[in-house]
Design a protein around this motif. Structure first.
Motif, PDB file in Angstrom:
ATOM      1  N   ARG A   2       1.457 -28.016  65.804  1.00 25.19           N
ATOM      2  CA  ARG A   2       2.836 -28.253  65.389  1.00 25.19           C
ATOM      3  C   ARG A   2       3.764 -28.185  66.601  1.00 25.19           C
ATOM      4  NH1 ARG A   2       3.960 -30.612  60.946  1.00 25.19           N
ATOM      5  NH2 ARG A   2       6.062 -29.772  61.095  1.00 25.19           N
ATOM      6  N   TYR A   3       4.801 -29.000  66.533  1.00 20.02           N
ATOM      7  CA  TYR A   3       5.866 -28.994  67.534  1.00 20.02           C
ATOM      8  C   TYR A   3       7.199 -28.831  66.816  1.00 20.02           C
ATOM      9  CZ  TYR A   3       2.474 -30.476  70.986  1.00 20.02           C
ATOM     10  OH  TYR A   3       1.387 -30.520  71.830  1.00 20.02           O
ATOM     11  N   ARG A   4       8.110 -28.199  67.501  1.00 17.62           N
ATOM     12  CA  ARG A   4       9.420 -27.950  66.917  1.00 17.62           C
ATOM     13  C   ARG A   4      10.273 -29.222  66.904  1.00 17.62           C
ATOM     14  NH1 ARG A   4      10.650 -24.938  70.465  1.00 17.62           N
ATOM     15  NH2 ARG A   4      12.035 -26.294  71.642  1.00 17.62           N
ATOM     16  N   HIS A   5      10.372 -29.866  68.073  1.00 20.61           N
ATOM     17  CA  HIS A   5      11.284 -31.016  68.180  1.00 20.61           C
ATOM     18  C   HIS A   5      10.690 -32.033  69.155  1.00 20.61           C
ATOM     19  CE1 HIS A   5      15.787 -31.980  67.462  1.00 20.61           C
ATOM     20  NE2 HIS A   5      15.087 -33.091  67.581  1.00 20.61           N
ATOM     21  N   GLY A   6      10.190 -33.134  68.636  1.00 21.22           N
ATOM     22  CA  GLY A   6       9.579 -34.170  69.461  1.00 21.22           C
ATOM     23  C   GLY A   6      10.521 -35.309  69.776  1.00 21.22           C
ATOM     24  N   PHE A   7      10.154 -36.071  70.790  1.00 18.60           N
ATOM     25  CA  PHE A   7      10.918 -37.255  71.209  1.00 18.60           C
ATOM     26  C   PHE A   7       9.929 -38.375  71.487  1.00 18.60           C
ATOM     27  CE2 PHE A   7      13.317 -39.262  75.018  1.00 18.60           C
ATOM     28  CZ  PHE A   7      13.876 -40.239  74.211  1.00 18.60           C
ATOM     29  N   LEU A  67       5.440 -42.304  62.324  1.00 19.34           N
ATOM     30  CA  LEU A  67       5.066 -41.752  61.028  1.00 19.34           C
ATOM     31  C   LEU A  67       4.055 -40.623  61.185  1.00 19.34           C
ATOM     32  CD1 LEU A  67       5.306 -42.003  57.949  1.00 19.34           C
ATOM     33  CD2 LEU A  67       3.456 -43.685  58.022  1.00 19.34           C
ATOM     34  N   GLN A  68       3.099 -40.804  62.084  1.00 11.79           N
ATOM     35  CA  GLN A  68       2.068 -39.780  62.269  1.00 11.79           C
ATOM     36  C   GLN A  68       2.553 -38.620  63.131  1.00 11.79           C
ATOM     37  OE1 GLN A  68      -1.107 -42.895  63.160  1.00 11.79           O
ATOM     38  NE2 GLN A  68      -2.229 -41.502  61.834  1.00 11.79           N
ATOM     39  N   LEU A  69       3.445 -38.890  64.085  1.00 11.38           N
ATOM     40  CA  LEU A  69       4.030 -37.792  64.859  1.00 11.38           C
ATOM     41  C   LEU A  69       4.862 -36.875  63.967  1.00 11.38           C
ATOM     42  CD1 LEU A  69       5.172 -39.550  68.169  1.00 11.38           C
ATOM     43  CD2 LEU A  69       3.387 -37.807  67.929  1.00 11.38           C
ATOM     44  N   LEU A  70       5.492 -37.437  62.948  1.00 10.78           N
ATOM     45  CA  LEU A  70       6.292 -36.618  62.031  1.00 10.78           C
ATOM     46  C   LEU A  70       5.439 -35.597  61.291  1.00 10.78           C
ATOM     47  CD1 LEU A  70       8.958 -38.958  60.418  1.00 10.78           C
ATOM     48  CD2 LEU A  70       9.361 -36.697  61.390  1.00 10.78           C
ATOM     49  N   GLU A  71       4.149 -35.887  61.135  1.00  7.11           N
ATOM     50  CA  GLU A  71       3.254 -34.929  60.488  1.00  7.11           C
ATOM     51  C   GLU A  71       2.991 -33.718  61.381  1.00  7.11           C
ATOM     52  OE1 GLU A  71      -0.255 -37.047  59.387  1.00  7.11           O
ATOM     53  OE2 GLU A  71       0.816 -38.419  58.035  1.00  7.11           O
ATOM     54  N   ARG A  72       3.306 -33.845  62.667  1.00  9.90           N
ATOM     55  CA  ARG A  72       3.054 -32.763  63.628  1.00  9.90           C
ATOM     56  C   ARG A  72       4.346 -32.119  64.136  1.00  9.90           C
ATOM     57  NH1 ARG A  72      -1.999 -34.021  66.124  1.00  9.90           N
ATOM     58  NH2 ARG A  72      -1.766 -32.082  67.286  1.00  9.90           N
ATOM     59  N   PHE A  85      10.973 -31.770  63.611  1.00 13.17           N
ATOM     60  CA  PHE A  85      11.990 -32.810  63.756  1.00 13.17           C
ATOM     61  C   PHE A  85      11.525 -33.770  64.846  1.00 13.17           C
ATOM     62  CE2 PHE A  85      14.203 -29.027  62.276  1.00 13.17           C
ATOM     63  CZ  PHE A  85      14.915 -29.523  61.187  1.00 13.17           C
ATOM     64  N   LEU A  86      11.898 -35.031  64.714  1.00 15.54           N
ATOM     65  CA  LEU A  86      11.504 -36.042  65.690  1.00 15.54           C
ATOM     66  C   LEU A  86      12.666 -36.983  65.948  1.00 15.54           C
ATOM     67  CD1 LEU A  86       9.115 -37.312  67.343  1.00 15.54           C
ATOM     68  CD2 LEU A  86       8.707 -38.782  65.352  1.00 15.54           C
ATOM     69  N   CYS A  87      12.942 -37.223  67.220  1.00 11.55           N
ATOM     70  CA  CYS A  87      13.902 -38.243  67.637  1.00 11.55           C
ATOM     71  C   CYS A  87      13.095 -39.443  68.122  1.00 11.55           C
ATOM     72  CB  CYS A  87      14.792 -37.715  68.758  1.00 11.55           C
ATOM     73  SG  CYS A  87      15.930 -38.959  69.440  1.00 11.55           S
ATOM     74  N   ALA A  88      13.321 -40.609  67.516  1.00  7.68           N
ATOM     75  CA  ALA A  88      12.592 -41.821  67.884  1.00  7.68           C
ATOM     76  C   ALA A  88      13.592 -42.896  68.269  1.00  7.68           C
ATOM     77  CB  ALA A  88      11.722 -42.289  66.724  1.00  7.68           C
ATOM     78  N   VAL A  89      13.371 -43.494  69.442  1.00  5.13           N
ATOM     79  CA  VAL A  89      14.335 -44.436  70.026  1.00  5.13           C
ATOM     80  C   VAL A  89      13.617 -45.711  70.418  1.00  5.13           C
ATOM     81  CG1 VAL A  89      15.851 -44.814  72.024  1.00  5.13           C
ATOM     82  CG2 VAL A  89      15.862 -42.608  70.863  1.00  5.13           C
TER      83      VAL A  89
END
Length: 198
Positions: free
Chosen positions: A41-46, A57-62, A65-69
């Motif tokens: 698990r990660y707290r806040h990904g980019f 979609l799959q990063l959100l499972e890990r 929160f996720l910022c995607a640009v």
């Protein structure tokens, strides 16, 4: 044609220009990338260069929160269509011309940054700026992941191996994993914790 226009045109012509959802190579590579993440698990990904959201979609499972640009507003719209429900509430989707513009960084930094099939589209100056911003945005002990096609293409401005080697030479980054196949290179680094920065 600018980078933004180039990618916008690609996604307006074909919602999946690289067949990331259907091609076995792309699906297998994505599975290897996700398996290479050192933490469950990660707290806040980019995720810069998120495209149509297949990896998002799959990063959100890990990630909590996720910022995607992405450069392309059409790609961002496609990502939003792919990701619905509770997961969408944990996702910040933005169309931004990286690296000239950058998303807001959490106070503690991103503890995961995934750069996949993106960095070789930058010229030398933009790549240096992009790498610097990634490192600045990465939290102490956070993970930086890079994964890129090795063979080059007409719109690639950087060779993958040299690009990854340059990132790995930064003294703030410790190499955790290098995986190289005939078609792609995958690297994972960990940023030094605050007490261990050279």
């Amino acid at each position: 044609m600018s980078g933004v226009q180039h990618f916008e045109q690609l996604y307006q012509t074909d919602p999946d220009p690289w067949r990331v959802a259907s091609d076995w190579y792309e699906r297998r590579k994505r599975a290897l990338l996700l398996a290479a993440l050192p933490r469950e698990r990660y707290r806040h990904g980019f995720e810069p260069g998120c495209g149509n959201g297949a990896t998002t979609l799959q990063l959100l499972e890990r990630c909590d929160f996720l910022c995607a640009v992405d450069f392309s507003a059409t790609a961002i719209e496609l990502s939003g269509q792919r990701i619905q429900g509770e997961a969408r509430s944990r996702l910040d989707l933005q169309a931004l011309p990286l690296p000239a513009r950058w998303p807001d960084v959490p106070a503690s930094g991103f503890d995961l940054i995934v750069v996949s099939e993106l960095a070789y589209y930058f010229d030398d100056a933009a790549l240096a700026h992009f790498n610097r911003r990634c490192l600045e945005s990465l939290s102490p002990a956070g993970h930086l992941v890079m994964c890129h096609w090795l063979h080059g293409a007409h719109d690639h401005l950087q060779p993958t191996q040299a690009m990854h080697r340059n990132v790995g030479e930064n003294p703030q980054l410790q190499a955790l994993l290098t995986h190289t196949e005939a078609d792609f290179q995958l690297d994972v680094w960990q940023k030094a914790s605050e007490g261990n920065v050279p």
